[in-house]
Every structure is written in C-alpha cells, then in structure tokens.
Design a protein around this motif. Structure first.
Motif, PDB file in Angstrom:
ATOM      1  N   ARG A  52       0.814  -1.218   0.000  1.00  0.00           N
ATOM      2  CA  ARG A  52       0.000   0.000   0.000  1.00  0.00           C
ATOM      3  C   ARG A  52       0.849   1.271   0.000  1.00  0.00           C
ATOM      4  O   ARG A  52       0.670   2.150  -0.829  1.00  0.00           O
ATOM      5  N   VAL A 100      -6.731   1.718   3.173  1.00  0.00           N
ATOM      6  CA  VAL A 100      -6.587   2.075   1.756  1.00  0.00           C
ATOM      7  C   VAL A 100      -7.337   3.376   1.469  1.00  0.00           C
ATOM      8  O   VAL A 100      -6.848   4.237   0.720  1.00  0.00           O
ATOM      9  N   TRP A 103      -5.237   6.140   2.557  1.00  0.00           N
ATOM     10  CA  TRP A 103      -4.174   6.310   1.572  1.00  0.00           C
ATOM     11  C   TRP A 103      -4.686   7.113   0.369  1.00  0.00           C
ATOM     12  O   TRP A 103      -4.048   8.074  -0.059  1.00  0.00           O
TER      13      TRP A 103
END
Length: 180
Positions: A52, A100, A103
């Motif tokens: 990631r 995620v 992110w």
C-alpha cells in the motif's frame, strides 16, 4: 522496554519512539526519499501495508489518520456519544479497506503537510493521554466503551507501537535502496 502498561511507560515510549522515528526520517537521503517503496521481492512481506504505502508521506499520513481515530473515539465517548474505535462501515475485520481509503484520501497531501499534520496529531494524542490517570488508562472496566481491553492499550497501539511499525518499514526501505 516491553509494551507499556503504565501511564509513565506509555508517555515515555510514545515520546521516545516518536523522537526515534523523526531521527530516522531526518537521516533519509534524497535518493531514499525519491525512490518509491517496493517490497515485492521480499516474500516475507505479505501484509497489505507493504504494498500500500509507496513513500514516506504515506506512512506519516497512516500514523496521522490513526491518531485521528483515537482522538475522535475518545472525545466522542467521553462526551456520551457511543462510537466504536473503527468507524462504520468498517470493523476490525475490514480495517485494511479503511487504511486504503486513508491512503487514497491523501494522495494530494504534500510530504511537508504530512509531517506537520503528524507532529500536531502526536502532540494532541500526548496531551489527551496526560488527562487520564494511570488507573483510567490501564485498568479494565473503567470505560464500558473500551470493551475488554484498556484505554491505554489503544494509546500504545496508536503511538509507540505504530511508530515501531513505521521505523521497521523505513529501515526496510533504506536497506532496499542500498541493494539497488
């Protein structure tokens, strides 16, 4: 030092690891800062976060967002608003998806902004930790919204332990850059 089990140990570990993390960051070369993270060649690094995070900003933002989870959770519950630590629609089984989303949310955040955000959120978390007694932090059943754990364990996880995670990742990146 093992995992903190007292307020004093929590504050010492969180402060110490934050300083160590910043020392490690300040020692990163331009090459290390500009080389994207890539751990695909290491079969031992299977967890999602190894794929990631692509740079230092991603790590700093991850730490910042977990500080926000802690701050919002504690403040909401202290104010009588019953909220889980992991916000809906996520839970402890799906928090990887939430990570995620964090992110994605910060792909336009600059490294400088991420540094400032993390510095400020660390200070906020430390200030909040100071407001609790040792018993409130490390005795079970003080706050029903904490569940079967202790409030202090959440503070440890969001600070000292998470800073350890970040340092491990940065050291692995540095080693990889040497091998290139």
């Amino acid at each position: 030092m093992g995992r903190a089990t007292t307020k004093s140990d929590l504050l010492t570990a969180a402060t110490g690891n934050f300083k160590k993390l910043n020392m490690l960051i300040s020692g990163l070369t331009e090459e290390e800062l500009s080389t994207p993270f890539d751990f695909t060649a290491d079969i031992k690094k299977k967890e999602a976060h190894w794929g990631r995070d692509k740079n230092l900003r991603d790590i700093l933002i991850h730490l910042y967002e977990w500080h926000q989870l802690l701050l919002n959770w504690v403040k909401s519950n202290k104010n009588g608003e019953d909220k889980p630590f992991i916000p809906e629609p996520y839970n402890w089984k799906t928090y990887g998806i939430m990570n995620v989303e964090f992110w994605k949310k910060h792909q336009d955040t600059s490294l400088d902004d991420a540094r400032i955000m993390l510095k400020n959120s660390h200070a906020e978390v430390m200030k909040l930790a100071e407001t609790f007694s040792n018993e409130e932090l490390f005795s079970k059943d003080i706050y029903k919204w904490v569940g079967g754990s202790t409030l202090g364990s959440y503070f440890v996880s969001a600070t000292a332990s998470h800073y350890d995670w970040a340092m491990k990742k940065l050291k692995a990146h540095k080693k990889r850059c040497l091998d290139l």
